[in-house]
Design an enzyme around this catalytic site. Structure first.
Site, PDB file in Angstrom:
ATOM      1  N   GLU A 304       0.837  -1.216   0.000  1.00 30.92           N
ATOM      2  CA  GLU A 304       0.000   0.000   0.000  1.00 30.92           C
ATOM      3  C   GLU A 304       0.865   1.257   0.000  1.00 30.92           C
ATOM      4  O   GLU A 304       0.682   2.162  -0.815  1.00 30.92           O
ATOM      5  CB  GLU A 304      -0.907  -0.018   1.234  1.00 30.92           C
ATOM      6  CG  GLU A 304      -1.853   1.162   1.304  1.00 30.92           C
ATOM      7  CD  GLU A 304      -2.955   1.062   0.261  1.00 30.92           C
ATOM      8  OE1 GLU A 304      -3.812   0.190   0.400  1.00 30.92           O
ATOM      9  OE2 GLU A 304      -2.946   1.837  -0.709  1.00 30.92           O
ATOM     10  N   ASP A 308       1.025   3.996  -3.070  1.00 32.00           N
ATOM     11  CA  ASP A 308       0.533   5.357  -2.859  1.00 32.00           C
ATOM     12  C   ASP A 308       1.635   6.376  -3.125  1.00 32.00           C
ATOM     13  O   ASP A 308       1.427   7.383  -3.810  1.00 32.00           O
ATOM     14  CB  ASP A 308       0.039   5.535  -1.414  1.00 32.00           C
ATOM     15  CG  ASP A 308      -1.117   4.614  -1.064  1.00 32.00           C
ATOM     16  OD1 ASP A 308      -1.701   4.012  -1.986  1.00 32.00           O
ATOM     17  OD2 ASP A 308      -1.431   4.484   0.141  1.00 32.00           O
ATOM     18  N   SER A 552      -7.270   1.594  -3.924  1.00 32.15           N
ATOM     19  CA  SER A 552      -6.067   2.068  -3.240  1.00 32.15           C
ATOM     20  C   SER A 552      -5.193   2.891  -4.174  1.00 32.15           C
ATOM     21  O   SER A 552      -4.493   3.792  -3.732  1.00 32.15           O
ATOM     22  CB  SER A 552      -5.235   0.867  -2.778  1.00 32.15           C
ATOM     23  OG  SER A 552      -5.742   0.345  -1.602  1.00 32.15           O
ATOM     24  N   ILE A 596     -18.071   7.561 -17.159  1.00 35.14           N
ATOM     25  CA  ILE A 596     -17.877   6.118 -17.366  1.00 35.14           C
ATOM     26  C   ILE A 596     -19.264   5.483 -17.447  1.00 35.14           C
ATOM     27  O   ILE A 596     -20.062   5.614 -16.511  1.00 35.14           O
ATOM     28  CB  ILE A 596     -17.069   5.489 -16.206  1.00 35.14           C
ATOM     29  CG1 ILE A 596     -15.761   6.247 -15.967  1.00 35.14           C
ATOM     30  CG2 ILE A 596     -16.814   4.004 -16.468  1.00 35.14           C
ATOM     31  CD1 ILE A 596     -14.794   6.281 -17.135  1.00 35.14           C
TER      32      ILE A 596
END
Ligand SMILES: *[C@@H]1O[C@H](CO)[C@@H](O)[C@H](O)[C@H]1NC(C)=O
Ligand SMILES: *[C@@H]1O[C@H](CO)[C@@H](O)[C@H](O)[C@H]1NC(C)=O
Ligand SMILES: *[C@@H]1O[C@H](CO)[C@@H](O)[C@H](O)[C@H]1NC(C)=O
Ligand SMILES: *[C@@H]1O[C@H](CO)[C@@H](O)[C@H](O)[C@H]1NC(C)=O
Ligand SMILES: *[C@@H]1O[C@H](CO)[C@@H](O)[C@H](O)[C@H]1NC(C)=O
Ligand SMILES: *[C@@H]1O[C@H](CO)[C@@H](O)[C@H](O)[C@H]1NC(C)=O
Length: 637
Positions: A304, A308, A552, A596
């Site tokens: 993670e 990020d 994420s 979308i």
């Protein structure tokens, strides 16, 4: 159900205390793995705490306050509040403190035993179980966790006199039972949700395969997402002009940690605009003993943070620093409330203001634990991105509401708060809901994600470049490895800003599900708000490049884009964009997102909701079109 106080007590009490006892909170079910073993000993002592209602924190008032500084048509747009003004506006009233302390005294508990926290947020009292049971008209039981043997004390429901109800937001310990047991490296267990640990309430990105060759051509963005792909998808090419005055915070929960060598590996293979990022690190702001640990390395603890930071740092260029809010020590860990305590001193008390079931309690008494309690120690960044989340159902309504109000306060201060929307479509991290409200792998009821369902955060869903498609083709909702979290809250009502968008979605695309499967009234908060690519990210983890998936990834990318919008506004002497939802749903911003319209977010044995023209609870308003967003935000005062 109305229950009256025993006569003996009523006889000695002032007239007001005669008000009927009303149920304040009730737990609907016992969480899986726990069973009731006995009544708690009547002479055992409970650290009883009454969290006082903060005035002006009902959802409608908060929304009105936020709209005043965040709605593009408000004359006060951008006139954010100082932390001091926030603290003063939401401090519990002396009337509330007086009402609660007098009620306790009227029940025969000596005034000297009662303490009020410095910030006036909590009334605290050590009371025996017998005293507490009389006060709250309830019974406390001991529960045991079957596999670990861990014991927990709770009641099933409790009552307060009617005249006290408006003054009390939460009583602890009471019904809360969200104790998730987490294995620690030391082998001990802890009862609070360790948000930093994969599998315990987190939205963890998923790694599929490691790759030996990075594809550098834009025509390969359907196979591998790189910073260049994201720049092409969202028209995102920008060189900052006001880096020193701007800020972008990325939140990580210990033991999650970036690996310096991985940041460099990524920086070597993906050059950035401006100065090289090789050797560059985020600016560490340690909260409650937060450390970038290097004792263990794995995708689970580095994935993670590496994802990020590698993308956020590259996208905001070598000119703009990233701030890393590394939260929680290695022993206790931490939760969103611990971060919020550090960002806003008015949110915490000297005892942390936190709930031992869900939050880290600092100072940490575990061996080697952090001895401080970080409260108002950090000036919040202009944009804060968090790629972690809970299932809404894992937390009580009272706990979630209190935290949600805090996001509104950050919005008042001009902070943009982003959360990833979850990776399980309409399901949660822990499956779906059953009719009694519990979470189960066999559940059929949609299980929304918190804080995404809080109307005062901006929730970010995931899209993908379809296999075989070009970077210039419209993206779809993500259906590779993960599904974009989305749906409707069971806790929070729909905010004004999205009423039109959600009504239009529900009437043009009525979901084929019964009202028992999700809140179909159109009256509850829908999420996500926006989305960005979440599939096939090339990430350096533990000395190898791999492909990573998840909302994420989407959240820090959107954060980078908004940070560059702030850069240009700050350069022109304007305020940061703050809470963006009233703006992005406004008619002026129609067309500033790539709509979308294809794909769904499956879960709970269904295909989930469908992406559609306009807003949808799969991809929100769509993905950012940076040039359009920048131009529109520059038009605002
Ligand atoms: C309750 O007892 C604990 C342990 O003795 C003590 O640290 C704490 O200050 C007490 N709280 C109150 C409100 O008296
Ligand atoms: C990273 O860049 C180096 C130097 O250009 C290159 O040799 C290497 O193959 C790249 N790594 C991958 C996985 O493509
Ligand atoms: C970035 O952070 C470093 C280390 O704190 C500092 O020396 C530098 O001035 C910062 N640069 C900018 C543009 O804020
Ligand atoms: C590991 O982290 C500690 C504490 O932050 C640091 O002193 C040490 O240099 C790090 N070790 C390596 C190999 O990076
Ligand atoms: C749906 O949400 C609205 C708004 O929060 C609430 O008033 C209503 O009770 C909910 N309906 C159901 C069936 O839960
Ligand atoms: C819709 O998305 C699916 C993947 O979910 C993809 O296979 C299909 O090509 C997409 N259709 C269009 C028109 O984009």
């Amino acid at each position: 159900m109305l229950v009256f106080f025993p006569l003996a007590l009523a006889a000695v009490a002032a007239a007001q205390t005669l008000s009927p006892s009303v149920q304040h909170a009730k737990r609907t079910h016992l969480p899986a793995g726990w069973s009731r073993v006995r009544r708690h000993a009547s002479d055992a002592v409970l650290p009883l705490r009454f969290g006082l209602t903060q005035p002006n924190t009902d959802m409608n008032t908060l929304e009105a306050l936020l709209n005043d500084v965040s709605h593009p048509e408000s004359p006060n747009y951008g006139m954010h509040w100082t932390p001091a003004r926030v603290a003063e506006h939401f401090a519990p009233s002396d009337e509330a403190i007086h009402a609660v302390t007098s009620w306790i005294a009227d029940n025969g508990l000596a005034k000297e035993r009662v303490r009020v926290s410095k910030t006036k947020g909590w009334v605290m009292l050590n009371a025996s179980v017998a005293e507490t049971e009389a006060l709250l008209n309830t019974e406390y039981h001991v529960f045991v966790h079957e596999s670990s043997g861990k014991e927990h004390v709770a009641c099933d429901e409790y009552n307060l006199p009617a005249h006290i109800i408006p003054h009390v937001a939460v009583v602890t310990p009471s019904i809360d039972f969200n104790a998730i047991l987490t294995k620690r490296s030391s082998g001990t267990t802890s009862t609070h949700i360790t948000i930093g640990q994969p599998g315990a309430g987190t939205v963890s990105p998923k790694l599929t395969t490691t790759i030996s060759t990075i594809l550098t051509e834009l025509e390969d963005c359907d196979k591998q997402i790189t910073p260049a792909c994201l720049r092409a998808l969202y028209g995102f090419v920008y060189t900052p002009l006001a880096a020193k005055k701007n800020s972008y915070g990325i939140v990580e929960y210990t033991p999650q940690a970036y690996r310096p060598a991985d940041l460099d590996m990524f920086a070597k293979n993906f050059s950035s605009i401006g100065p090289s990022l090789v050797g560059s690190r985020p600016v560490l702001k340690s909260i409650d003993g937060g450390v970038v640990q290097n004792e263990t390395a794995s995708f689970g603890v580095n994935g993670e943070s590496n994802l990020d930071l590698q993308y956020a740092m590259n996208l905001v260029t070598g000119y703009q620093n990233i701030t890393l809010y590394q939260t929680g020590d290695l022993e206790m860990g931490a939760s969103f409330n611990n971060l919020l305590d550090a960002l806003d001193g008015s949110y915490c008390t000297f005892e942390g203001g936190d709930d031992p079931e869900n939050d880290g309690i600092y100072p940490d008494t575990l061996p080697g634990g952090y001895q401080g309690d970080d409260c108002g120690t950090i000036k919040p960044a202009n944009v804060i991105s968090t790629s972690y989340g809970y299932d809404e159902a894992s937390l009580s309504f009272a706990y979630s509401s209190r935290q949600c109000a805090e996001y509104a306060k950050l919005g008042l201060m001009g902070v943009t708060v982003l959360y990833s929307s979850g990776d399980n479509g309409v399901a949660g991290n822990d499956g779906c809901l059953t009719p009694d409200g519990s979470e189960s792998e066999d559940g059929k009821i949609f299980n929304p994600s918190f804080p995404s369902t809080c109307p005062f955060v901006t929730s970010v869903g995931a899209t993908q470049v379809n296999p075989g498609a070009q970077v210039t083709d419209p993206e779809s909702a993500c259906d590779q490895v993960i599904f974009s979290g989305g749906g409707f809250s069971n806790y929070f009502a729909i905010p004004d800003y999205q009423k039109g968008a959600v009504a239009a979605y529900l009437s043009a695309n009525p979901p084929p599900y019964a009202a028992t499967i999700y809140n179909s009234t159109g009256g509850s908060r829908a999420y996500p708000d926006i989305s960005a690519n979440g599939a096939n990210y090339v990430v350096a983890v533990d000395n190898a490049f791999g492909l990573v998936y998840g909302t994420s990834a989407s959240s820090p990318v959107v954060g980078a884009i908004l940070t560059m919008v702030n850069d240009q506004r700050i350069f022109w002497g304007k305020k940061p964009i703050g809470f963006i939802n009233p703006t992005i749903y406004s008619p002026a911003f129609k067309g500033a997102f790539n709509d979308i319209t294809n794909g769904t977010n499956p879960g709970c044995g269904t295909v989930g909701f469908s992406a559609a023209k306009g807003y949808d609870p799969v991809t929100g308003l769509g993905t950012p079109n940076f040039p359009k967003l920048l131009a529109l935000w520059l038009l605002l005062p």
